[in-house]
Design a protein around this motif. Structure first.
Motif, short mmCIF file in Angstrom:
data_model
loop_
_atom_site.label_atom_id
_atom_site.label_comp_id
_atom_site.label_asym_id
_atom_site.label_seq_id
_atom_site.Cartn_x
_atom_site.Cartn_y
_atom_site.Cartn_z
N ARG A 296 0.83 -1.20 0.00
CA ARG A 296 0.00 0.00 0.00
C ARG A 296 0.86 1.25 0.00
O ARG A 296 2.07 1.19 0.25
N LEU A 321 -4.18 3.19 -8.78
CA LEU A 321 -4.53 3.98 -7.60
C LEU A 321 -6.03 4.01 -7.37
O LEU A 321 -6.51 4.78 -6.53
N VAL A 324 -8.65 3.19 -3.24
CA VAL A 324 -8.21 4.21 -2.31
C VAL A 324 -9.25 4.42 -1.21
O VAL A 324 -10.46 4.30 -1.44
N LEU A 335 -4.83 9.61 2.48
CA LEU A 335 -5.25 8.73 1.40
C LEU A 335 -4.42 7.46 1.47
O LEU A 335 -3.18 7.51 1.52
N THR A 336 -5.12 6.32 1.53
CA THR A 336 -4.44 5.02 1.60
C THR A 336 -4.79 4.25 0.34
O THR A 336 -5.96 3.94 0.07
N PHE A 337 -3.76 3.96 -0.44
CA PHE A 337 -3.95 3.25 -1.72
C PHE A 337 -3.57 1.80 -1.52
O PHE A 337 -2.47 1.50 -1.04
#
Length: 348
Positions: A296, A321, A324, A335-337
């Motif tokens: 991530r 991406l 998210v 923001l966590t991808f």
């Protein structure tokens, strides 16, 4: 019709018999001007044998010979040349305009067509008749009468020409004027004459052709010299840009080598991933921090309207991406991808 005859037709004069109303009229070309025909009744004929004199001296010799034969101080002469023989007609009492050279004239006899053979003939003129004797294509003798002569007068004329005086008197022949006289007149090259105008036209045409040819040759020469100058400039330019071209070739080779090395990397690099995140952020939002973790990517951004849905929708069409999660973090948004499912794990 040849080109010369076509051009000459434009310079043929319009001829009218002088001193006689409703006399013969011969229409000429548009540029021919006017030429008056003097009746044979107003002229005397003289024959000048100048065959032994050089061509360039014949006109001067004829003037000297005729000067002593002029019947009056104001008399005019015209000489028609034919194979070294000068046929002169002396106009005894010309008007002032002709004596001053302001008008052109020609003897009526010069416009009669020559006979097909040798011998004597009688011509019906506008005024009176003319007896002629021809031999070898040359006029040998000429005599004018107000009316056909009797046998004694005709016999004297024949005897003066060396013919048998018993030759019968022929009937007077009617004739139409020729377009060109049968002899070349000495004053034909004077300014304003038909031949002078025609000659001027030919000289003008030749000068025009020479001008066009000269212009073309000049253009070709200028083009040749310009081509040589451009070739020299091209060689100098090639010598000047040779180092630049060599440097460009080395740069292209280095770029190709760098591309080859980039292709050795598996997955997406951090720099490429960062550029994709920044490019997809909404307007007014700035990237504050960046952290790459296995599987991530965590990014903190500042700005925007604080609605997580705005950030999710911004990346929904941006693989890898598009997976998210947006969570508010203080004054910004985290923001966590998720990269594990996209198979985009790269070398940290």
């Amino acid at each position: 019709m040849t080109l010369r005859k076509t051009l000459a037709a434009y310079f043929l004069p319009t001829r009218r018999l002088i001193g006689i109303e409703d006399g013969p009229l011969q229409h000429g070309g548009r540029l021919g001007g006017a030429q008056w025909v003097v009746p044979r009744a107003h002229c005397q004929y003289r024959r000048l044998d100048m065959a032994a004199i050089p061509v360039r001296q014949r006109a001067a010799a004829a003037r000297l010979a005729l000067a002593a034969q002029l019947p009056a101080p104001g008399a005019l002469c015209t000489v028609a040349w034919k194979d070294g023989i000068g046929h002169a007609w002396i106009w005894i009492d010309p008007p002032v305009d002709f004596a001053a050279g302001r008008r052109r004239w020609i003897a009526e006899s010069l416009l009669a067509p020559p006979p097909l053979g040798d011998g004597a003939r009688m011509l019906q003129l506008a005024v009176g008749v003319e007896g002629q004797v021809w031999k070898g294509g040359q006029l040998l003798a000429s005599q004018w009468w107000p009316q056909p002569p009797d046998d004694e007068g005709w016999g004297r004329f024949l005897r003066s020409a060396g013919l048998d005086r018993a030759t019968p008197l022929p009937a007077a022949e009617q004739f139409a004027w020729r377009a060109e006289p049968w002899g070349t007149q000495t004053h034909d090259w004077m300014a304003g004459s038909v031949e002078a105008r025609e000659r001027l036209a030919w000289v003008g045409a030749a000068a025009l052709v020479a001008l066009i040819a000269g212009w073309q040759l000049t253009a070709l020469a200028r083009w040749h010299f310009a081509s040589e100058g451009l070739a020299q400039q091209l060689e100098l330019a090639r010598a000047e840009v040779a180092p630049v071209l060599a440097a460009r070739e080395r740069a292209e080779h280095a770029q190709a080598e760098a591309q080859r090395l980039r292709e050795l990397q598996h997955g997406t690099s951090d720099y490429e991933m960062m550029s994709q995140v920044v490019a997809a952020l909404p307007e007014g939002v700035q990237l504050a921090s960046w952290r790459r973790e296995p599987g991530r990517l965590v990014a903190v951004v500042n700005g925007g309207d604080g609605d997580p849905r705005t950030f999710v929708s911004a990346f929904v069409r941006q693989p890898p991406l598009n997976e998210v999660a947006a969570v508010p973090a203080g004054t910004g948004m985290q923001l966590t991808f998720d990269l594990a499912d996209a198979g985009a794990q790269g070398v940290p």
